[in-house]
Design a protein around this motif. Structure first.
Motif, PDB file in Angstrom:
ATOM      1  N   GLY A  64       0.798  -1.233   0.000  1.00 16.34           N
ATOM      2  CA  GLY A  64       0.000   0.000   0.000  1.00 16.34           C
ATOM      3  C   GLY A  64       0.819   1.266   0.000  1.00 16.34           C
ATOM      4  O   GLY A  64       0.255   2.368  -0.060  1.00 16.34           O
ATOM      5  N   ASN A  65       2.130   1.129   0.054  1.00 19.43           N
ATOM      6  CA  ASN A  65       3.009   2.305   0.060  1.00 19.43           C
ATOM      7  C   ASN A  65       4.081   2.217  -1.029  1.00 19.43           C
ATOM      8  O   ASN A  65       5.149   2.811  -0.907  1.00 19.43           O
ATOM      9  CB  ASN A  65       3.692   2.461   1.428  1.00 19.43           C
ATOM     10  CG  ASN A  65       2.697   2.680   2.545  1.00 19.43           C
ATOM     11  OD1 ASN A  65       2.505   1.806   3.393  1.00 19.43           O
ATOM     12  ND2 ASN A  65       2.047   3.840   2.558  1.00 19.43           N
ATOM     13  N   LYS A 125       0.358   1.109  -4.458  1.00 19.40           N
ATOM     14  CA  LYS A 125      -0.698   2.094  -4.162  1.00 19.40           C
ATOM     15  C   LYS A 125      -1.140   2.793  -5.437  1.00 19.40           C
ATOM     16  O   LYS A 125      -2.340   3.019  -5.648  1.00 19.40           O
ATOM     17  CB  LYS A 125      -0.152   3.134  -3.168  1.00 19.40           C
ATOM     18  CG  LYS A 125      -1.124   4.251  -2.834  1.00 19.40           C
ATOM     19  CD  LYS A 125      -2.337   3.701  -2.069  1.00 19.40           C
ATOM     20  CE  LYS A 125      -3.262   4.831  -1.626  1.00 19.40           C
ATOM     21  NZ  LYS A 125      -4.433   4.277  -0.891  1.00 19.40           N
ATOM     22  N   LYS A 126      -0.176   3.148  -6.286  1.00 15.83           N
ATOM     23  CA  LYS A 126      -0.532   3.867  -7.505  1.00 15.83           C
ATOM     24  C   LYS A 126       0.589   3.727  -8.533  1.00 15.83           C
ATOM     25  O   LYS A 126       1.763   3.725  -8.185  1.00 15.83           O
ATOM     26  CB  LYS A 126      -0.753   5.351  -7.212  1.00 15.83           C
ATOM     27  CG  LYS A 126      -1.294   6.138  -8.401  1.00 15.83           C
ATOM     28  CD  LYS A 126      -1.638   7.550  -8.006  1.00 15.83           C
ATOM     29  CE  LYS A 126      -2.239   8.326  -9.184  1.00 15.83           C
ATOM     30  NZ  LYS A 126      -3.486   7.737  -9.695  1.00 15.83           N
ATOM     31  N   THR A 131       2.429   9.156   0.952  1.00 17.73           N
ATOM     32  CA  THR A 131       1.624   8.029   0.476  1.00 17.73           C
ATOM     33  C   THR A 131       2.555   6.902   0.038  1.00 17.73           C
ATOM     34  O   THR A 131       2.277   5.721   0.263  1.00 17.73           O
ATOM     35  CB  THR A 131       0.744   8.458  -0.705  1.00 17.73           C
ATOM     36  OG1 THR A 131      -0.141   9.484  -0.263  1.00 17.73           O
ATOM     37  CG2 THR A 131      -0.056   7.292  -1.257  1.00 17.73           C
TER      38      THR A 131
END
Length: 379
Positions: free
Chosen positions: A186-187, A238-239, A255
């Motif tokens: 997630g990071n 995450k992205k 993030t």
């Protein structure tokens, strides 16, 4: 270092002998053309040089450290124009009459396209005495197609690893394995370009990213392993960022703890006070890129253009240019300021991995399709 000579004393010192020698070495015909049909230009310095480069801060740095000193030393007027994007630059060179430009500035992928499309002249290395200053990785540059050399890399950057030292321990060095670590689920932020995803993942797996041969030695086996690893990493991401603004936001607002990044963007964040953000090249290597100097097809000032490249490669010139542009030089010269640049490769270029454009063009459609399936959860 090459002795400094102004244009008049340069002509006087070189004279006819140099011209005859260069003609023989370059394979030129008596009417000034080369055997491959390209123009050669007279082998003497001319009064003007037309330089088509990046604009903005890059152009300002080139003005200060290369163009103005070159004009003063050789009594040549450099007429500048600038572009904001590589596609536009190539389109203008392609559509303009031959001789409209002398020196152009293609980046990695564009330099391959420019050479393939016949938009640039082969470099006559005998006219560029400082060519030996280049790092070995750039002397036989994989991006340049064919047997001849068309582009002169000026500085390089990388798509390396950014990380937040509040969360990441770098005491044992950097590895792409850190972007596959479950504790950072997630990071993780990776660049969302399919050919970069496959390239970096192949590096992580210890493969040559320009072959992707698996243990059995076949591309089919190798790329399957790459896809499997991409799918495994996707669970942690995450992205997938697609712009510099996204990249800086992800790391500045914490993030992202670790992921791919552009060194220049992290340097900007460090300048803004983000001392906990670092950037480096993992032990497996990182995709490299470069901005190059090339001589436009049909240049009427080809010899002067080659001397311009020779001048730019001088230690005293490029050592000052690189820190101001923010990227390390493609030559072997170093300084404390150069070593402090985020993209600096302390291995002397061994960790810089460049993409074989032919291999990329052959496979990028399948890479894109599979990456989309992974992102959609349909892999």
């Amino acid at each position: 270092m090459i002795e400094k000579l102004n244009r008049r004393s340069f002509l006087k010192s070189t004279g006819t002998t140099a011209a005859i020698g260069s003609l023989a070495l370059a394979g030129c015909t008596e009417n000034g053309g080369t055997k491959d049909g390209s123009s050669s230009g007279d082998e003497e310095m001319t009064d003007t040089l037309k330089f088509y480069s990046w604009g903005g801060s890059t152009q300002e740095a080139l003005n200060k450290h290369v163009i103005e000193p070159f004009e003063e030393e050789y009594d040549v007027t450099v007429k500048q124009s600038s572009f904001g994007g590589q596609d536009k630059m190539l389109a203008n060179v392609r559509s303009s009459p031959e001789g409209s430009y002398d020196v152009i500035m293609p980046s990695t992928a564009s330099s391959y396209a420019a050479a393939k499309q016949g938009l640039v002249e082969p470099l006559r290395l005998d006219n560029i005495e400082t060519w030996s200053n280049l790092m070995p990785v750039f002397k036989d540059f994989i991006v340049d197609p064919g047997e001849e050399i068309h582009t002169a890399p000026l500085y390089y950057g990388t798509i390396g690893m950014a990380y937040n030292t509040d969360h990441i321990d770098d005491s044992n060095g950097l590895s792409w394995d850190m972007t596959f670590d479950q504790q950072f689920k997630g990071n993780v932020a990776m660049e969302g370009v399919p050919y970069i995803r496959t390239f970096t993942t192949a590096l992580k797996l210890g493969m040559d990213p320009n072959k992707m041969a698996g243990d059995a030695g076949s591309y089919e086996d190798g790329v399957q392993n790459v896809y499997d690893a991409m799918a495994e990493q996707h669970k942690l991401v995450k992205k997938y960022w697609t712009s510099g603004q996204e990249l800086t936001s992800l790391f500045s607002n914490e993030t992202a703890y670790v992921g791919e990044a552009w060194g220049g963007r992290i340097l900007s964040l460090q300048d803004e006070g983000y001392d906990n953000l670092k950037y480096g090249i993992p032990k497996e290597g990182a995709m490299g890129w470069t901005d190059t100097l090339a001589i436009a097809k049909g240049s009427k000032n080809r010899y002067t253009a080659e001397k311009f490249i020779e001048f730019a490669y001088r230690d005293d010139v490029i050592k000052n240019l690189a820190p101001e542009i923010g990227y390390p030089p493609a030559t072997k010269v170093t300084s404390s300021d150069i070593k402090a640049l985020p993209d600096f490769d302390s291995s002397g270029g061994e960790n810089l991995k460049f993409q074989d454009m032919k291999f990329k063009n052959e496979h990028q459609q399948e890479w894109s399709q599979t990456f989309e399936q992974i992102k959609l959860g349909n892999y």
